[in-house]
Motif scaffolding. Structure first.
Motif, short mmCIF file in Angstrom:
data_model
loop_
_atom_site.label_atom_id
_atom_site.label_comp_id
_atom_site.label_asym_id
_atom_site.label_seq_id
_atom_site.Cartn_x
_atom_site.Cartn_y
_atom_site.Cartn_z
N ILE A 1 0.83 -1.19 0.00
CA ILE A 1 0.00 0.00 0.00
C ILE A 1 0.88 1.25 0.00
O ILE A 1 0.58 2.20 -0.70
N TYR A 2 1.94 1.22 0.80
CA TYR A 2 2.80 2.41 0.88
C TYR A 2 3.49 2.69 -0.45
O TYR A 2 3.64 3.85 -0.83
N LEU A 3 3.91 1.64 -1.14
CA LEU A 3 4.55 1.85 -2.44
C LEU A 3 3.58 2.44 -3.45
O LEU A 3 3.96 3.27 -4.27
N LEU A 4 2.33 2.02 -3.39
CA LEU A 4 1.31 2.58 -4.28
C LEU A 4 1.09 4.06 -3.96
O LEU A 4 0.98 4.88 -4.87
N ASP A 5 1.05 4.41 -2.69
CA ASP A 5 0.89 5.81 -2.30
C ASP A 5 2.06 6.66 -2.78
O ASP A 5 1.89 7.77 -3.27
N ILE A 6 3.27 6.11 -2.63
CA ILE A 6 4.46 6.84 -3.08
C ILE A 6 4.42 7.02 -4.59
O ILE A 6 4.75 8.09 -5.11
N TYR A 7 4.00 5.98 -5.31
CA TYR A 7 3.92 6.05 -6.77
C TYR A 7 2.92 7.11 -7.21
O TYR A 7 3.22 7.92 -8.10
N VAL A 8 1.75 7.14 -6.60
CA VAL A 8 0.73 8.13 -6.96
C VAL A 8 1.22 9.53 -6.62
O VAL A 8 1.08 10.47 -7.41
N PHE A 9 1.81 9.70 -5.45
CA PHE A 9 2.32 11.00 -5.06
C PHE A 9 3.41 11.47 -6.03
O PHE A 9 3.41 12.63 -6.46
N TYR A 10 4.35 10.58 -6.39
CA TYR A 10 5.41 10.94 -7.32
C TYR A 10 4.84 11.32 -8.68
O TYR A 10 5.29 12.28 -9.31
N THR A 11 3.83 10.59 -9.15
CA THR A 11 3.21 10.88 -10.44
C THR A 11 2.58 12.26 -10.43
O THR A 11 2.75 13.04 -11.38
N LEU A 12 1.84 12.57 -9.38
CA LEU A 12 1.19 13.88 -9.30
C LEU A 12 2.21 15.01 -9.19
O LEU A 12 2.09 16.04 -9.86
N VAL A 13 3.21 14.83 -8.35
CA VAL A 13 4.23 15.88 -8.19
C VAL A 13 5.00 16.09 -9.48
O VAL A 13 5.25 17.23 -9.89
N SER A 14 5.38 15.02 -10.17
CA SER A 14 6.14 15.18 -11.41
C SER A 14 5.28 15.81 -12.51
O SER A 14 5.80 16.58 -13.33
N ALA A 15 3.98 15.52 -12.53
CA ALA A 15 3.10 16.15 -13.53
C ALA A 15 2.98 17.64 -13.26
O ALA A 15 3.06 18.46 -14.19
N VAL A 16 2.79 18.02 -12.01
CA VAL A 16 2.68 19.45 -11.68
C VAL A 16 4.01 20.15 -11.94
O VAL A 16 4.04 21.25 -12.51
#
Length: 68
Positions: A1-16
């Motif tokens: 679960i934590y890896l999925l959260d990190i992946y989603v957070f990284y995706t959003l931050v890199s897109a912004v």
């Protein structure tokens, strides 16, 4: 679960971050709302010219004759 959260957070931050860098460097074609409207009106024609593949008439006529 934590890896999925990190992946989603990284995706959003890199897109912004990428959006902000691109906007700062003025990448892209759209400079105003008028340009956006003009490009939006040209989109259907550009789609038909470049991406649309015409279907052969024989397949359509076979389908119509078999359904009758």
């Amino acid at each position: 679960i934590y890896l999925l959260d990190i992946y989603v957070f990284y995706t959003l931050v890199s897109a912004v971050w990428g959006f902000l860098l691109g906007a700062r460097a003025r990448l892209g074609e759209i400079r105003s709302l008028e340009a956006l409207q003009k490009l939006f009106e040209q989109f259907p024609g550009a789609f038909m010219d470049t991406l649309h593949v015409a279907l052969p008439n024989s397949a359509h006529s076979i389908f119509v004759t078999n359904c009758s």
